[in-house]
Design an enzyme around this catalytic site. Structure first.
Site, PDB file in Angstrom:
ATOM      1  N   LYS A  89       0.876  -1.180   0.000  1.00 46.68           N
ATOM      2  CA  LYS A  89       0.000   0.000   0.000  1.00 46.68           C
ATOM      3  C   LYS A  89       0.908   1.223   0.000  1.00 46.68           C
ATOM      4  O   LYS A  89       1.392   1.647   1.044  1.00 46.68           O
ATOM      5  CB  LYS A  89      -0.888  -0.024   1.250  1.00 46.68           C
ATOM      6  CG  LYS A  89      -2.201   0.717   1.122  1.00 46.68           C
ATOM      7  CD  LYS A  89      -2.094   2.188   0.807  1.00 46.68           C
ATOM      8  CE  LYS A  89      -1.793   3.061   1.993  1.00 46.68           C
ATOM      9  NZ  LYS A  89      -1.601   4.490   1.618  1.00 46.68           N
ATOM     10  N   GLU A 115       9.172   1.229  11.199  1.00 43.27           N
ATOM     11  CA  GLU A 115      10.274   2.147  10.875  1.00 43.27           C
ATOM     12  C   GLU A 115       9.675   3.547  10.969  1.00 43.27           C
ATOM     13  O   GLU A 115       8.962   3.980  10.055  1.00 43.27           O
ATOM     14  CB  GLU A 115      10.784   1.887   9.451  1.00 43.27           C
ATOM     15  CG  GLU A 115      11.301   0.474   9.209  1.00 43.27           C
ATOM     16  CD  GLU A 115      12.752   0.289   9.631  1.00 43.27           C
ATOM     17  OE1 GLU A 115      13.329   1.197  10.257  1.00 43.27           O
ATOM     18  OE2 GLU A 115      13.307  -0.785   9.334  1.00 43.27           O
ATOM     19  N   GLU A 168      10.407  16.014  15.739  1.00 43.85           N
ATOM     20  CA  GLU A 168      10.733  15.821  14.325  1.00 43.85           C
ATOM     21  C   GLU A 168       9.977  16.865  13.496  1.00 43.85           C
ATOM     22  O   GLU A 168       8.753  16.949  13.556  1.00 43.85           O
ATOM     23  CB  GLU A 168      10.307  14.417  13.884  1.00 43.85           C
ATOM     24  CG  GLU A 168      10.714  14.109  12.461  1.00 43.85           C
ATOM     25  CD  GLU A 168      10.260  12.724  12.009  1.00 43.85           C
ATOM     26  OE1 GLU A 168       9.087  12.376  12.223  1.00 43.85           O
ATOM     27  OE2 GLU A 168      11.077  11.997  11.423  1.00 43.85           O
TER      28      GLU A 168
HETATM   29  P1  NAD Z   1       2.116   8.583   7.713  1.00 42.93           P
HETATM   30  O1  NAD Z   1       2.242   7.723   8.902  1.00 42.93           O
HETATM   31  O2  NAD Z   1       1.044   9.601   7.693  1.00 42.93           O
HETATM   32  O3  NAD Z   1       1.875   7.696   6.385  1.00 42.93           O
HETATM   33  C1  NAD Z   1       2.684   6.589   6.075  1.00 42.93           C
HETATM   34  C2  NAD Z   1       1.834   5.541   5.369  1.00 42.93           C
HETATM   35  O4  NAD Z   1       0.810   5.107   6.261  1.00 42.93           O
HETATM   36  C3  NAD Z   1       1.107   6.048   4.107  1.00 42.93           C
HETATM   37  O5  NAD Z   1       1.074   5.020   3.145  1.00 42.93           O
HETATM   38  C4  NAD Z   1      -0.287   6.317   4.616  1.00 42.93           C
HETATM   39  O6  NAD Z   1      -1.280   6.246   3.608  1.00 42.93           O
HETATM   40  C5  NAD Z   1      -0.463   5.203   5.619  1.00 42.93           C
HETATM   41  N1  NAD Z   1      -1.487   5.461   6.649  1.00 42.93           N
HETATM   42  C6  NAD Z   1      -1.960   6.657   7.086  1.00 42.93           C
HETATM   43  N2  NAD Z   1      -2.937   6.465   8.007  1.00 42.93           N
HETATM   44  C7  NAD Z   1      -3.063   5.127   8.157  1.00 42.93           C
HETATM   45  C8  NAD Z   1      -3.882   4.304   8.993  1.00 42.93           C
HETATM   46  N3  NAD Z   1      -4.797   4.829   9.830  1.00 42.93           N
HETATM   47  N4  NAD Z   1      -3.717   2.966   8.931  1.00 42.93           N
HETATM   48  C9  NAD Z   1      -2.800   2.419   8.085  1.00 42.93           C
HETATM   49  N5  NAD Z   1      -2.025   3.143   7.264  1.00 42.93           N
HETATM   50  C10 NAD Z   1      -2.144   4.479   7.299  1.00 42.93           C
HETATM   51  O7  NAD Z   1       3.532   9.190   7.549  1.00 42.93           O
HETATM   52  P2  NAD Z   1       3.976  10.297   6.526  1.00 42.93           P
HETATM   53  O8  NAD Z   1       3.602  11.638   7.026  1.00 42.93           O
HETATM   54  O9  NAD Z   1       3.495   9.916   5.165  1.00 42.93           O
HETATM   55  O10 NAD Z   1       5.563  10.087   6.555  1.00 42.93           O
HETATM   56  C11 NAD Z   1       6.348  10.816   7.408  1.00 42.93           C
HETATM   57  C12 NAD Z   1       6.784  10.015   8.608  1.00 42.93           C
HETATM   58  O11 NAD Z   1       7.360   8.784   8.212  1.00 42.93           O
HETATM   59  C13 NAD Z   1       7.858  10.729   9.394  1.00 42.93           C
HETATM   60  O12 NAD Z   1       7.600  10.643  10.756  1.00 42.93           O
HETATM   61  C14 NAD Z   1       9.121   9.952   9.058  1.00 42.93           C
HETATM   62  O13 NAD Z   1      10.127  10.034   9.996  1.00 42.93           O
HETATM   63  C15 NAD Z   1       8.602   8.590   8.868  1.00 42.93           C
HETATM   64  N6  NAD Z   1       9.502   7.793   8.017  1.00 42.93           N
HETATM   65  C16 NAD Z   1      10.278   6.838   8.598  1.00 42.93           C
HETATM   66  C17 NAD Z   1      11.174   6.097   7.835  1.00 42.93           C
HETATM   67  C18 NAD Z   1      12.036   5.030   8.468  1.00 42.93           C
HETATM   68  O14 NAD Z   1      12.590   4.219   7.746  1.00 42.93           O
HETATM   69  N7  NAD Z   1      12.220   4.983   9.765  1.00 42.93           N
HETATM   70  C19 NAD Z   1      11.272   6.330   6.470  1.00 42.93           C
HETATM   71  C20 NAD Z   1      10.475   7.307   5.913  1.00 42.93           C
HETATM   72  C21 NAD Z   1       9.583   8.033   6.706  1.00 42.93           C
END
Ligand code: NAD
Length: 479
Positions: free
Chosen positions: A175, A250, A381
């Site tokens: 996804k 992650e 962050e």
């Molecule tokens: P996010 O958590 O909003 O979204 C990440 C993914 O989760 C997307 O595909 C989104 O559609 C999905 N998602 C959103 N709500 C959901 C739910 N209720 N249930 C299941 N899936 C859902 O994060 P973001 O804002 O897109 O990304 C930024 C964050 O990701 C930052 O905090 C960053 O540090 C983190 N990040 C971590 C890594 C790592 O490897 N540690 C890598 C990249 C980003």
């Protein structure tokens, strides 16, 4: 560029389907809507999980480890042949400068090569036991694995999680993020062309609260790999707990680079700055805190400042140092943080190019000084091109500041003193520690993951293959 795959469809069981809903596709460099993507729902997730399950009892489930490795290696070769096309798609979808998108495409190919080569090298153990027994262990796939991926590094994150899962013989439901899913679809098309059996990889773009939540809660999933925010990671873990399935999380970070007075500052400077502004600071392992021994604080500010003043921000296609943020919402979050920096010193900023499109989500990189370690901007962050410089007086204080957030993803130590390098590497609270270098997101071969609120479980490297499999112990009594 015309994509060679359907951009508004889902890929399930080896077939491209329309989904019930469509979502707008925005170019972050201009803010313009340039197309539509599929808005997958629970129904598409159900179908994808069923297709993955079927693949496990079909050709994919019967494939030998060597065959799995061969098809992954072929995918990697096709990715390499299409690096420029993939980079152009990712640059426009995420807003990252072309050179950064190109590096991501090459990393995707490397993951496929690495896990392709590793697939048939995962071995069990034989264990000495009682008289008359032979005991050994087997590494088996979990079954159907769910992969929820964010928008910041789609290609790299797909490579590290789907690549390792396929190598171990799992069937995947991916996804991607609603903000940037095109290279996930391109990857599916490439996998298809490379001969990956139908159902081994299924891709369902859609909103997090619809497709993502449905995938996390699905009773047919046997393992979930989630990369994203802490808040959503906690929801995913709770959903997985209800089905009692393992989760790799992650999450975010506030990663420090700790620079001692004896460090080679000239060598450190590019790492100090790039790790903060790469991908406009939207990197989980961005180094958003620079800790500097007080005697060199002013020199560091001066020298990092000079580099900041040379940074140019503009559209992805212009291939400058920094692109736009992913969305208007992300820009609002970052500028909101900068609004709380009134009590800090803005040591330097980069410059938004005069011809950057007005609708793009641009924020000039900011180098900030004068913050106490417990200042909000030094603890939380920001996920934008903002770095905070914090002075310290000795090793003890450096460790206390570095470890003083709820995160623990990556850290680095810059010093010529070997003993100090080793002590700091042990004491820093992080999943990865770099000595006299820093790798924001780099290192296909290097196990990666967090402690604390940065998450748990490890991806990348050989280690990921253990996470994407479960261990079976066979105890045979033969007298
Ligand atoms: P996010 O958590 O909003 O979204 C990440 C993914 O989760 C997307 O595909 C989104 O559609 C999905 N998602 C959103 N709500 C959901 C739910 N209720 N249930 C299941 N899936 C859902 O994060 P973001 O804002 O897109 O990304 C930024 C964050 O990701 C930052 O905090 C960053 O540090 C983190 N990040 C971590 C890594 C790592 O490897 N540690 C890598 C990249 C980003």
């Amino acid at each position: 560029m015309k994509p060679w795959f359907p951009t508004h469809e889902v890929f399930i069981g080896g077939v491209w389907h329309g989904a019930g809903e469509r979502l707008p596709l925005e170019d972050p460099s201009t803010g313009a809507v340039i197309g539509e993507i599929a808005g997958g729902q629970a129904a598409e997730i159900d179908a994808a999980v069923a297709a993955a399950r079927a693949a496990l009892s079909g050709d994919w489930g019967r494939a030998t480890a060597a065959e799995r490795g061969r098809v992954l290696t072929r995918i990697g070769q096709l990715v390499l042949e299409r690096v420029e096309e993939l980079a152009a798609i990712e640059a426009s979808d995420v807003g990252k400068p072309l050179k950064q998108a190109r590096a991501d495409a090459i990393a995707l190919a490397r993951y496929c090569e690495f896990y392709g080569g590793a697939a048939d090298k995962v071995m069990g153990q034989t264990i000495p036991y009682l008289e008359g027994y032979t005991v050994y262990t087997l590494r088996e796939p979990h079954g159907v694995t769910g992969h929820i991926v964010p928008w910041n590094y789609p290609m790299q994150i797909i490579g590290r999680s789907v690549g390792a899962a396929l190598a171990m013989g799992n069937a995947c439901v991916l996804k991607p993020a609603e903000e940037a899913c095109l290279t996930a679809l391109a990857f599916a098309r490439i996998a298809e062309q490379a001969g990956l059996p139908p159902g081994a990889l299924n891709v369902v773009p859609g909103l997090g609260e619809a497709a993502g939540a449905a995938l996390a809660a699905h009773p047919g999933i046997n393992h979930i790999s989630f990369t994203g925010s802490v808040a959503v990671g906690a929801l995913v873990q709770a959903a997985a707990a209800r089905n009692v399935v393992p989760v790799t999380l992650e999450l975010g970070g506030k990663s420090p680079q700790v620079v001692f007075a004896d460090a080679d500052l000239e060598a450190a400077l590019p790492f100090l700055v790039n790790a903060g502004i790469q991908n406009a600071g939207q990197t989980c392992s961005a180094s958003s805190r620079i800790l500097i021994e007080r005697s060199r604080h002013d020199e560091l500010i001066e020298r990092m400042g000079a580099r900041y003043r040379a940074l140019r921000v503009g559209p992805a296609s212009a291939d400058l140092d920094v692109g736009p943020l992913i969305s208007a919402r992300q820009k609002e979050i970052v500028t909101g943080y900068l609004g709380q920096a009134a009590d800090l010193e803005v040591a330097a900023t980069g410059e938004i190019a005069g011809n950057a499109p007005a609708g793009g989500h641009y924020v000039a990189p900011h180098l900030l000084a004068g913050a106490a370690p417990d200042h909000r901007l030094a603890r939380e962050e920001i996920f934008g091109p903002v770095q905070v410089v914090l002075p310290f007086d000795d090793e003890e204080e450096a460790v206390a500041i570095a470890n003083g957030t709820e995160f623990g993803l990556v850290a680095s130590v810059w010093s010529r003193d070997g003993g100090r390098q080793m002590r700091m590497a042990k004491r820093l609270h992080a999943g990865q520690v770099f000595v006299n270098n820093y790798g924001a997101g780099g290192g296909v071969e290097l196990p990666f993951g967090g402690v604390g609120k940065s998450g748990h479980g490890r991806e990348k490297g050989f280690e990921a293959l253990y996470g994407f499999s479960s261990l079976k112990t066979v105890a045979a009594h033969h007298g």
